[in-house]
Design an enzyme around this catalytic site. Sequence first.
Site, short mmCIF file in Angstrom:
data_model
loop_
_atom_site.label_atom_id
_atom_site.label_comp_id
_atom_site.label_asym_id
_atom_site.label_seq_id
_atom_site.Cartn_x
_atom_site.Cartn_y
_atom_site.Cartn_z
CG HIS A 79 11.40 -35.09 -20.44
ND1 HIS A 79 11.86 -36.38 -20.31
CD2 HIS A 79 12.33 -34.42 -21.16
CE1 HIS A 79 13.05 -36.48 -20.90
NE2 HIS A 79 13.35 -35.31 -21.43
CD1 TRP B 165 -2.05 -5.10 -4.65
CD2 TRP B 165 -1.77 -6.32 -2.79
NE1 TRP B 165 -1.91 -6.42 -5.03
CE2 TRP B 165 -1.75 -7.18 -3.91
CE3 TRP B 165 -1.62 -6.87 -1.52
CZ2 TRP B 165 -1.57 -8.57 -3.79
CZ3 TRP B 165 -1.45 -8.24 -1.40
CH2 TRP B 165 -1.43 -9.07 -2.53
CB CYS C 253 -0.88 0.02 1.25
SG CYS C 253 -1.85 -1.47 1.43
CE LYS D 12 7.67 -8.54 -16.77
NZ LYS D 12 8.80 -8.23 -15.90
NE ARG E 29 4.39 1.65 -1.40
CZ ARG E 29 5.59 1.22 -1.01
NH1 ARG E 29 6.66 1.64 -1.61
NH2 ARG E 29 5.69 0.39 0.00
CE LYS F 289 8.11 -1.19 -10.32
NZ LYS F 289 8.34 -1.97 -11.54
CD GLU G 221 11.15 -11.10 -16.61
OE1 GLU G 221 10.95 -11.79 -15.62
OE2 GLU G 221 10.79 -9.90 -16.68
CD GLU H 225 4.15 -8.34 -13.94
OE1 GLU H 225 5.07 -8.58 -14.75
OE2 GLU H 225 4.34 -7.82 -12.84
CG ASN I 188 2.42 -1.26 3.45
OD1 ASN I 188 1.84 -2.25 3.02
ND2 ASN I 188 3.67 -0.97 3.12
N GLY I 189 0.85 -3.40 5.63
CA GLY I 189 1.39 -4.57 6.33
C GLY I 189 0.26 -5.48 6.75
O1 M6R Z 1 11.17 -5.18 -6.06
P1 M6R Z 1 11.57 -6.58 -6.38
O2 M6R Z 1 12.56 -6.64 -7.49
O3 M6R Z 1 12.03 -7.34 -5.19
O4 M6R Z 1 10.24 -7.26 -6.89
C1 M6R Z 1 10.17 -8.65 -7.10
C2 M6R Z 1 8.92 -9.03 -7.83
O5 M6R Z 1 7.79 -8.71 -7.08
C3 M6R Z 1 8.81 -8.32 -9.19
O6 M6R Z 1 9.92 -8.58 -9.97
C4 M6R Z 1 7.55 -8.78 -9.95
O7 M6R Z 1 7.67 -10.12 -10.29
C5 M6R Z 1 7.37 -7.88 -11.17
N1 M6R Z 1 6.10 -7.22 -11.11
C6 M6R Z 1 7.47 -8.61 -12.45
O8 M6R Z 1 7.30 -7.77 -13.54
#
Ligand code: M6R
Length: 614
Positions: free
Chosen positions: A510, A75, A2, A491, A27, A609, A487, A494, A101-102
Amino acid sequence: MCGIIGYTGYSQALPILLDGLSKLEYRGYDSAGISVFSKDQTHTTYRSAGKLHELKRLTERSKATGVSGLGHTRWATHGEANTINAHPHSDTYGNLSVVHNGIVENYLDLKQELTNKGHLFNSDTDSETIPHLIEHYMKNGASFEEATEKGASRIKGANAVVVMCNDQPDKIVAFRTGNAGGVIIGYGTNEMLVASDIPAILGYTNTISHLLPGELAILEPNSVEFKDRDGNSIEKEKTVLANDPISLAKGDYRHFMLKEICEQPNAIIASLMGRLSSEEGLFSSDDLNLTVKEIKKISKIMLAGMGTSLHAAMLARLWMERIAGIPSEWDNSSEFRYREPILDKNSLFISVSQSGETADTLAAMEEVKSKNISQITLCNYLNTQASRIADQTLQIRAGLEVGVAATKTFTCSLVTLYALAIYFGLQKETIEKNEAAKLIEELTRLPEMIGKILTNQSQYQKLASIYHNSSDFLFLGRGYNYPVALEGALKLKEVSYIHAEGYPAGEMKHGPISLIDESMPVVAMIPKDALYEKMLNTVNEAKSRGAIVIAIASESDDEIEQKVDHVIRVPDVSDSLSPIVNSVPLQLISYYFAVRRGCDVDQPRNLAKSVTVE
Ligand code: M6R
């Protein structure tokens, strides 16, 4: 996760709070809210489900006046993302306003205890226990600050909290319990700010202090008092932030994600600046402080991260082994902390976290710290929470990344790790100087190579127009390109909500090959490297079963066109750098598919984020 902002001063608080929230929206964006306090000891709260523009609309109808207040962008962890669960939360009589936040781990017990005492709860959140707890202590004679201190001591888990009270409208109390997101105190002129993240306050001040876990701050327009977990007054260091070219404007770009993808050539230059020039060794001692003796003694490297940062860690393992000759391992931070990894006193732990706030990574780092093992963290900024745990921070210098999808922070983490592997290789003498010089020379050409990839974006739009309705995708790669396949799949999932899997191509036979039919596009990384023929075999096997294959292939490959359905060309590059080059077309694929599908590219559903809760 958050975003939190608080302001006390002499200017109208509402626009300052809204402006701060707009810079924190990445956030969390399930709901948002603001309380504005006025001198007549009342406050007005606005809360709304959905994105920040809903809240802005609400505040436009009746603009509350007041020179202090707090705000939150959520969030959701506990309770649906609706208006009732949106912050700020209040106590039974509406005297307090709290943003959080938490996770309050003992909230059920606290809620029961307080309900038994007659407190009335409105929401399903854990956060609402906080104002009720403070109210309880105030009812029993404690002042606002004392009650907040007592409340803080009862809360279990990792939390960042900001509280205000009608009785003292120009006072803000902020506290932290554990490693949940940061709390930054900003010193303005006749005004003080508190926020979860630097961008929210940058327009007002560049002088800040960080609140550490267990600490509490009492802010008034012209003063701040800090206390430790025992309630003793403490002095805190002030940090003056460098003039970072942070731009929160999208400029001519439709989305931050595209802007950030296109910023990669410059971001990589910034990342490598001063790290490729030294004869002896790439990193200067104020950048990385490890002696040759210490580097020579490293017996093993353990790398950890989450999501995209984990993929960077996976690639770094290959470089550390092949270039630096150091046995290396990787793990998800969240798995690492619950296993019993065998690390000796000469092991080096490297965590990757662009935000430096990811709860799982911080917990893994604490675990390593408790074993007295040396550790380095890679973050986008210095002074992150991760920096405070690690022995050293290597800043990846990507510049602010606003899009939730990590793009430039990924490639900047990669180039930093690559340079680190060369540096270690040189110190350990596992790589000849002339060989290292070749790798470095190629690294300096990377921004130009990526610039070239970025020039032809219409091909991605075309692919998106053909395949945007596909419900599943496969990403295949081998060796260095296996983490890139993961990756690419992450992406796409996501930002475009298309189901995608990444596999090492050798694994296909496999099991996963049974998924293949004409409705499943396969994106295959087929650089002209030692595994080229083997990748082609996998592609042929997939094609024989009806797959549509999109190849990411080297410019010089003149056979590939006949073997696949679509070819995306990338500059010819060495095996070890090819994963960085190949990751850029995959970012563009995800971006253009998401746009074509009408997705919210910069703020994909359910994500935030920085993941500051476990
Ligand atoms: O801030 P960080 O690099 O520790 O974040 C790790 C992941 O949460 C972050 O890479 C997440 O997977 C991304 N949104 C991917 O695009």
